[in-house]
Design an enzyme around this catalytic site. Structure first.
Site, PDB file in Angstrom:
ATOM      1  N   CYS A  19      -0.252   1.056  16.536  1.00 43.07           N
ATOM      2  CA  CYS A  19      -0.023   1.137  15.209  1.00 43.07           C
ATOM      3  C   CYS A  19      -0.776  -0.186  14.596  1.00 43.07           C
ATOM      4  O   CYS A  19      -0.879  -1.341  14.900  1.00 43.07           O
ATOM      5  CB  CYS A  19       1.385   0.956  14.656  1.00 43.07           C
ATOM      6  SG  CYS A  19       1.565   1.034  12.856  1.00 43.07           S
ATOM      7  N   CYS A  64       3.540   8.428   0.151  1.00 42.21           N
ATOM      8  CA  CYS A  64       4.003   7.637   1.256  1.00 42.21           C
ATOM      9  C   CYS A  64       4.141   6.393   0.907  1.00 42.21           C
ATOM     10  O   CYS A  64       3.150   5.827   0.443  1.00 42.21           O
ATOM     11  CB  CYS A  64       2.734   7.967   2.388  1.00 42.21           C
ATOM     12  SG  CYS A  64       3.325   6.918   3.631  1.00 42.21           S
ATOM     13  N   GLU A  76       0.883  -1.232  -0.060  1.00 42.10           N
ATOM     14  CA  GLU A  76       0.119   0.045  -0.052  1.00 42.10           C
ATOM     15  C   GLU A  76       0.720   1.293  -0.075  1.00 42.10           C
ATOM     16  O   GLU A  76       1.793   1.420   0.596  1.00 42.10           O
ATOM     17  CB  GLU A  76      -1.030   0.154   1.255  1.00 42.10           C
ATOM     18  CG  GLU A  76      -1.631  -1.301   1.174  1.00 42.10           C
ATOM     19  CD  GLU A  76      -2.819  -1.235   2.534  1.00 42.10           C
ATOM     20  OE1 GLU A  76      -3.862  -1.766   2.356  1.00 42.10           O
ATOM     21  OE2 GLU A  76      -2.388  -0.674   3.570  1.00 42.10           O
ATOM     22  N   CYS A  90      -1.907   8.016   8.611  1.00 44.58           N
ATOM     23  CA  CYS A  90      -0.827   7.162   9.407  1.00 44.58           C
ATOM     24  C   CYS A  90      -1.222   6.122  10.289  1.00 44.58           C
ATOM     25  O   CYS A  90      -2.081   6.274  10.890  1.00 44.58           O
ATOM     26  CB  CYS A  90      -0.021   7.912  10.161  1.00 44.58           C
ATOM     27  SG  CYS A  90       0.957   9.454   9.541  1.00 44.58           S
ATOM     28  N   CYS A 133       4.701  -5.293   9.655  1.00 46.49           N
ATOM     29  CA  CYS A 133       6.224  -4.787  10.249  1.00 46.49           C
ATOM     30  C   CYS A 133       6.302  -5.660  11.480  1.00 46.49           C
ATOM     31  O   CYS A 133       5.206  -6.256  12.172  1.00 46.49           O
ATOM     32  CB  CYS A 133       5.711  -3.268  10.897  1.00 46.49           C
ATOM     33  SG  CYS A 133       6.960  -2.528  11.475  1.00 46.49           S
ATOM     34  N   CYS A 183       4.566  -1.946  17.559  1.00 46.75           N
ATOM     35  CA  CYS A 183       4.235  -0.524  18.388  1.00 46.75           C
ATOM     36  C   CYS A 183       2.890  -0.968  18.395  1.00 46.75           C
ATOM     37  O   CYS A 183       1.952  -1.184  17.945  1.00 46.75           O
ATOM     38  CB  CYS A 183       4.376   0.620  17.585  1.00 46.75           C
ATOM     39  SG  CYS A 183       6.119   0.762  17.097  1.00 46.75           S
ATOM     40  N   SER A 224      11.623   7.538   7.750  1.00 42.67           N
ATOM     41  CA  SER A 224      10.923   7.519   9.229  1.00 42.67           C
ATOM     42  C   SER A 224      11.355   6.031   9.806  1.00 42.67           C
ATOM     43  O   SER A 224      11.094   5.172   9.307  1.00 42.67           O
ATOM     44  CB  SER A 224       9.612   7.778   9.133  1.00 42.67           C
ATOM     45  OG  SER A 224       9.020   7.726  10.479  1.00 42.67           O
ATOM     46  N   ASN A 242      -4.456   8.511  15.307  1.00 44.25           N
ATOM     47  CA  ASN A 242      -5.571   7.993  14.431  1.00 44.25           C
ATOM     48  C   ASN A 242      -6.089   6.857  14.945  1.00 44.25           C
ATOM     49  O   ASN A 242      -5.347   5.636  14.934  1.00 44.25           O
ATOM     50  CB  ASN A 242      -5.148   7.646  13.113  1.00 44.25           C
ATOM     51  CG  ASN A 242      -4.748   9.122  12.262  1.00 44.25           C
ATOM     52  OD1 ASN A 242      -5.287   9.907  12.266  1.00 44.25           O
ATOM     53  ND2 ASN A 242      -3.488   8.685  11.532  1.00 44.25           N
ATOM     54  N   SER A 254      10.429   8.331  14.958  1.00 38.08           N
ATOM     55  CA  SER A 254       9.078   8.205  15.568  1.00 38.08           C
ATOM     56  C   SER A 254       9.285   8.176  17.136  1.00 38.08           C
ATOM     57  O   SER A 254       9.818   7.070  17.712  1.00 38.08           O
ATOM     58  CB  SER A 254       8.525   7.114  15.514  1.00 38.08           C
ATOM     59  OG  SER A 254       7.986   7.195  13.997  1.00 38.08           O
ATOM     60  N   LEU A 255       9.252   9.507  17.893  1.00 39.44           N
ATOM     61  CA  LEU A 255       9.741   9.516  19.231  1.00 39.44           C
ATOM     62  C   LEU A 255       8.756   9.023  20.125  1.00 39.44           C
ATOM     63  O   LEU A 255       8.650   7.954  20.916  1.00 39.44           O
ATOM     64  CB  LEU A 255      10.035  11.027  19.675  1.00 39.44           C
ATOM     65  CG  LEU A 255      10.392  11.215  21.028  1.00 39.44           C
ATOM     66  CD1 LEU A 255      11.795  10.565  21.395  1.00 39.44           C
ATOM     67  CD2 LEU A 255      10.649  12.677  21.365  1.00 39.44           C
ATOM     68  N   ASN A 256       7.253   9.890  20.169  1.00 38.40           N
ATOM     69  CA  ASN A 256       6.102   8.989  20.673  1.00 38.40           C
ATOM     70  C   ASN A 256       6.158   8.933  22.004  1.00 38.40           C
ATOM     71  O   ASN A 256       4.820   8.742  22.792  1.00 38.40           O
ATOM     72  CB  ASN A 256       5.761   7.875  20.019  1.00 38.40           C
ATOM     73  CG  ASN A 256       5.402   7.968  18.484  1.00 38.40           C
ATOM     74  OD1 ASN A 256       5.268   8.955  18.045  1.00 38.40           O
ATOM     75  ND2 ASN A 256       5.365   6.885  17.785  1.00 38.40           N
TER      76      ASN A 256
HETATM   77  N1  SAH Z   1       8.176   2.415  10.848  1.00 37.06           N
HETATM   78  C1  SAH Z   1       8.174   3.760  10.611  1.00 37.06           C
HETATM   79  C2  SAH Z   1       7.712   4.243   9.577  1.00 37.06           C
HETATM   80  C3  SAH Z   1       5.923   4.047   9.108  1.00 37.06           C
HETATM   81  S1  SAH Z   1       4.992   4.433  10.408  1.00 37.06           S
HETATM   82  C4  SAH Z   1       8.150   4.323  12.012  1.00 37.06           C
HETATM   83  O1  SAH Z   1       7.583   4.130  12.783  1.00 37.06           O
HETATM   84  O2  SAH Z   1       8.710   5.489  11.975  1.00 37.06           O
HETATM   85  C5  SAH Z   1       4.846   6.263  10.113  1.00 37.06           C
HETATM   86  C6  SAH Z   1       4.436   7.073  11.104  1.00 37.06           C
HETATM   87  O3  SAH Z   1       2.866   6.716  11.680  1.00 37.06           O
HETATM   88  C7  SAH Z   1       5.247   7.049  12.428  1.00 37.06           C
HETATM   89  O4  SAH Z   1       5.697   8.081  13.062  1.00 37.06           O
HETATM   90  C8  SAH Z   1       4.255   6.334  13.513  1.00 37.06           C
HETATM   91  O5  SAH Z   1       4.527   6.828  14.949  1.00 37.06           O
HETATM   92  C9  SAH Z   1       3.041   6.636  13.088  1.00 37.06           C
HETATM   93  N2  SAH Z   1       1.812   6.174  13.651  1.00 37.06           N
HETATM   94  C10 SAH Z   1       1.607   4.754  13.686  1.00 37.06           C
HETATM   95  N3  SAH Z   1       0.389   4.617  14.056  1.00 37.06           N
HETATM   96  C11 SAH Z   1      -0.230   5.646  14.034  1.00 37.06           C
HETATM   97  C12 SAH Z   1      -1.552   6.060  14.656  1.00 37.06           C
HETATM   98  N4  SAH Z   1      -2.645   5.041  15.118  1.00 37.06           N
HETATM   99  N5  SAH Z   1      -2.156   7.099  14.510  1.00 37.06           N
HETATM  100  C13 SAH Z   1      -1.170   8.255  14.271  1.00 37.06           C
HETATM  101  N6  SAH Z   1       0.223   8.079  13.927  1.00 37.06           N
HETATM  102  C14 SAH Z   1       0.599   6.544  13.857  1.00 37.06           C
HETATM  103 FE1  SF4 Z   2       6.182  -0.597  12.411  1.00 36.74          FE
HETATM  104 FE2  SF4 Z   2       6.283   2.150  12.415  1.00 36.74          FE
HETATM  105 FE3  SF4 Z   2       3.912   0.668  12.849  1.00 36.74          FE
HETATM  106 FE4  SF4 Z   2       5.883   0.921  14.679  1.00 36.74          FE
HETATM  107  S1  SF4 Z   2       5.008   2.669  14.090  1.00 36.74           S
HETATM  108  S2  SF4 Z   2       4.892  -1.069  14.201  1.00 36.74           S
HETATM  109  S3  SF4 Z   2       7.699   0.622  13.471  1.00 36.74           S
HETATM  110  S4  SF4 Z   2       5.196   0.879  10.947  1.00 36.74           S
END
Ligand code: SAH
Ligand code: SF4
Length: 388
Positions: free
Chosen positions: A139, A125, A112, A355, A132, A136, A214, A312, A236-238
């Site tokens: 996600c 994107c 995708e 995202c 993956c 996380c 990223s 999201n 992705s600090l978070n």
């Molecule tokens: N795996 C890499 C790139 C893909 S994820 C990474 O984690 O950086 C792309 C972005 O989407 C990351 O910054 C992640 O933190 C964010 N993301 C994942 N799930 C999300 C969600 N449910 N709502 C908002 N952002 C999210």
């Molecule tokens: Fe993978 Fe990025 Fe999703 Fe974390 S946020 S599970 S690293 S795609």
């Protein structure tokens, strides 16, 4: 004749001489293509440059079109090589114009990409893996687990096909972000090769400033990316403490905040360049002003900007988006202290194209360590609800 070539070129050269294979030409850099035609087909190296131009300047779909190659060569390639590793599967358009594009690989895996039009510059994107492995908890893609890495050809072909499919949008496809499915730095060999192809000035010619990788924080591969490429880096600090970060991002148990931040402090950046910190705001988890203050402290020695992303929601997590007031207060705290902070507009929510919404998780359950963390979080949330 090229006398020494890499193993992957030698293997592909051998395949080009058999009749029942299909070498994916997009899986090779221009230099490798030059070697491949020379070594595999006994053609002069410049034929490799010609092929490269057909693939990336003319976005050719078939060998037929490649009229400056001899008929014999085209017929030979037609039997043993292919132009595209992906076939277009369909597009889902959101109300805001964002399009989720889906492609099918040879082995039926689905890839995708998300096309995000904007007045100045369109962004694509792209995905680097099917699923993956990083787990996380917030996600959607994580719920699929890792099916496999994408090849460089499959990564690059998302861009070529999207360029063809969205040609009606004026304004070029200018930005590429590796923020789709997968952890790009868990597939660094193929991602780095794909970057070389995307940036090649004899082909797609993307500016290195417009390509962003990223990562969730795979420290050794961040160092490698800095040594071998000069594209932009997003982290992705978070979360701002090891405790919370480990709760939502298992990668933090392997490379904690200290190690991550130290690596970023030493990351090679050219003048005025900055690392982007992505920060998904999740209600009750990482959205306090103390978190905002800790972001400032963590990033103090790193030329950087902060990208706030409202969580999201999707059916597979217990998390929620903070209230508008909370997110505004968080952003204001940073703005008032002269931090470069942006709020990402949420695009494509209605078509699961935003995202963290990519992927079609099957019935696969989260790995046990993630399940444990999720259960802990759910029970904390439940007790908060009872005793607010
Ligand atoms: N795996 C890499 C790139 C893909 S994820 C990474 O984690 O950086 C792309 C972005 O989407 C990351 O910054 C992640 O933190 C964010 N993301 C994942 N799930 C999300 C969600 N449910 N709502 C908002 N952002 C999210
Ligand atoms: Fe993978 Fe990025 Fe999703 Fe974390 S946020 S599970 S690293 S795609």
């Amino acid at each position: 004749m090229t006398d020494s070539v890499s193993e992957r070129v030698a293997d592909a050269a051998e395949q080009l001489q058999s009749d029942d294979s299909a070498v994916d030409l997009k899986d090779f850099t221009r230099r490798e293509l030059r070697e491949l035609v020379n070594f595999g087909l006994d053609e002069p190296e410049f034929r490799g440059d010609q092929l490269f131009k057909w693939l990336y300047c003319h976005l050719a779909e078939e060998f037929e079109e490649m009229t400056n190659l001899s008929k014999d060569l085209r017929a030979k390639l037609d039997g043993t090589a292919r132009v595209s590793p992906l076939s277009f599967n369909g597009a889902h358009q959101s109300d805001d114009g964002t399009q989720k594009l889906t492609f099918r690989c040879e082995d039926d895996a689905v890839v995708e990409s998300v096309f995000i039009p904007s007045r100045n510059r369109n962004t694509l994107c792209i995905s680097s893996q099917v699923g993956c492995a990083m787990g996380c908890t917030f996600c959607y893609t994580a719920k699929m687990g890792l099916q496999r890495n994408l090849t460089a050809g499959e990564i690059v072909d998302q861009v070529v096909q999207a360029r063809r499919l969205t040609a009606e949008h004026d304004g070029r496809l200018g930005n590429i972000v590796f923020m789709g499915m997968g952890e790009p730095l868990h597939n660094d060999d193929n991602v780095i090769r794909a970057i070389e192809i995307l940036l090649d000035e004899n082909g797609l010619n993307f500016s290195r400033r417009k390509v962003t990788v990223s990562t969730s924080g795979v420290v050794p591969a961040i160092e490698r990316l800095g040594e071998e490429t000069d594209v932009q880096l997003a982290i992705s600090l978070n979360a701002t403490t090891d405790e919370t970060r480990s709760e939502i991002m298992p990668v933090n148990d392997r490379w904690g905040l200290d190690e991550l931040i130290e690596t970023l402090e030493n990351y090679p950046l050219s003048n005025r360049e900055r690392i982007t910190f992505e920060y998904v705001l999740i209600k009750g988890l990482n959205d306090t002003l103390e978190d905002a203050q800790r972001i400032i402290e963590l990033t103090a020695n790193i030329p950087s900007k902060i990208n706030l992303i409202p969580f999201n929601p999707h059916p597979k997590t217990p998390f929620e988006t903070p209230s508008e007031e909370t997110m505004e207060a968080f952003q204001k705290y940073l703005v008032d202290r002269n931090i470069g902070v942006y709020r990402r507009r949420t695009r494509g929510r209605d078509e699961m194209a935003a995202c963290g919404q990519l992927g079609e998780p099957g019935d696969k359950k989260e790995p046990p360590h993630v399940q444990k963390k999720l259960e802990k979080f759910r029970s904390q949330q439940a007790s908060k609800a009872v005793n607010p």
